[in-house]
Write a protein that holds these residues in place. Structure first.
Motif, PDB file in Angstrom:
ATOM      1  N   VAL A  11       0.851  -1.185   0.000  1.00 41.70           N
ATOM      2  CA  VAL A  11       0.000   0.000   0.000  1.00 41.70           C
ATOM      3  C   VAL A  11       0.888   1.237   0.000  1.00 41.70           C
ATOM      4  CG1 VAL A  11      -0.182   0.044   2.519  1.00 41.70           C
ATOM      5  CG2 VAL A  11      -1.981   1.089   1.131  1.00 41.70           C
ATOM      6  N   GLN A  12       0.397   2.308  -0.563  1.00 43.38           N
ATOM      7  CA  GLN A  12       1.144   3.564  -0.570  1.00 43.38           C
ATOM      8  C   GLN A  12       1.006   4.275   0.776  1.00 43.38           C
ATOM      9  OE1 GLN A  12      -0.262   5.816  -3.974  1.00 43.38           O
ATOM     10  NE2 GLN A  12       1.411   5.030  -5.232  1.00 43.38           N
ATOM     11  N   ALA A  13       1.971   5.087   1.091  1.00 46.56           N
ATOM     12  CA  ALA A  13       1.916   5.878   2.320  1.00 46.56           C
ATOM     13  C   ALA A  13       0.629   6.683   2.345  1.00 46.56           C
ATOM     14  CB  ALA A  13       3.121   6.799   2.408  1.00 46.56           C
ATOM     15  N   GLY A  14       0.007   6.698   3.527  1.00 48.79           N
ATOM     16  CA  GLY A  14      -1.270   7.369   3.678  1.00 48.79           C
ATOM     17  C   GLY A  14      -2.460   6.475   3.447  1.00 48.79           C
ATOM     18  N   PHE A  16      -4.701   2.613   3.552  1.00 47.87           N
ATOM     19  CA  PHE A  16      -5.396   1.838   4.583  1.00 47.87           C
ATOM     20  C   PHE A  16      -5.268   0.346   4.293  1.00 47.87           C
ATOM     21  CE2 PHE A  16      -7.808   5.306   6.531  1.00 47.87           C
ATOM     22  CZ  PHE A  16      -7.738   6.285   5.553  1.00 47.87           C
ATOM     23  N   LEU A  17      -5.308  -0.433   5.355  1.00 49.88           N
ATOM     24  CA  LEU A  17      -5.393  -1.883   5.258  1.00 49.88           C
ATOM     25  C   LEU A  17      -6.152  -2.392   6.477  1.00 49.88           C
ATOM     26  CD1 LEU A  17      -1.870  -3.283   4.199  1.00 49.88           C
ATOM     27  CD2 LEU A  17      -4.010  -3.479   2.910  1.00 49.88           C
ATOM     28  N   ARG A  18      -6.835  -3.515   6.301  1.00 55.17           N
ATOM     29  CA  ARG A  18      -7.451  -4.169   7.445  1.00 55.17           C
ATOM     30  C   ARG A  18      -6.912  -5.589   7.541  1.00 55.17           C
ATOM     31  NH1 ARG A  18     -13.698  -5.686   9.028  1.00 55.17           N
ATOM     32  NH2 ARG A  18     -13.384  -7.292   7.439  1.00 55.17           N
ATOM     33  N   GLN A  80      -7.564  -2.466  11.994  1.00 52.65           N
ATOM     34  CA  GLN A  80      -7.769  -1.479  10.942  1.00 52.65           C
ATOM     35  C   GLN A  80      -6.616  -0.489  11.014  1.00 52.65           C
ATOM     36  OE1 GLN A  80     -10.526  -1.317   8.675  1.00 52.65           O
ATOM     37  NE2 GLN A  80      -9.190   0.193   7.697  1.00 52.65           N
ATOM     38  N   MET A  81      -5.883  -0.362   9.912  1.00 53.71           N
ATOM     39  CA  MET A  81      -4.707   0.496   9.884  1.00 53.71           C
ATOM     40  C   MET A  81      -4.934   1.627   8.902  1.00 53.71           C
ATOM     41  SD  MET A  81      -1.677  -2.357   9.973  1.00 53.71           S
ATOM     42  CE  MET A  81      -1.973  -2.892   8.304  1.00 53.71           C
TER      43      MET A  81
END
Length: 114
Positions: A11-14, A16-18, A80-81
């Motif tokens: 994922v790119q900076a900024g 989200f990932l769960r 959740q990130m």
């Protein structure tokens, strides 16, 4: 019960990932469950924990960006990130707090690009 982490990715900076931590059986008996991470060349660290009653706690480095939750009916704990940073790049694991050797799985890789 075995715990299996999943949901990682690039994922790119900024972004989200769960992440999900699925128990092979009931996790209701696991009092406190946590998410840990280990970055290359660094020691494994605890980033978030949740009690059976829903009380949560976070490492300062992720406070305000990560949210831990659990669904005992689905035998799953989530992380959740958000506002991800390159420093969040690591293999993420779930385990009890304190950790038990039997619960360490392979983890899930999270890579944050700048």
């Amino acid at each position: 019960v075995q715990l299996q982490a999943s949901g990682g990715g690039l994922v790119q900076a900024g972004g989200f990932l769960r992440l999900s931590c699925a128990g092979s059986g009931s996790i209701s008996s696991l009092n406190v469950v946590g998410w840990y991470r280990q970055a290359p060349g660094k020691q494994r660290e605890l980033v978030a924990g949740i009690s059976s009653g829903g009380r949560t706690d976070y490492a300062d480095s992720v406070k305000g960006r990560f949210t831990i939750s659990r669904d005992n009916a689905k035998n799953t704990v989530y992380l959740q990130m958000g506002s991800l940073k390159p420093d969040d790049t690591a293999i993420y694991y779930c385990n009890t707090i304190p950790s038990r050797e039997i619960y360490w799985g392979q983890g899930t890789q999270v890579t944050v690009s700048s």
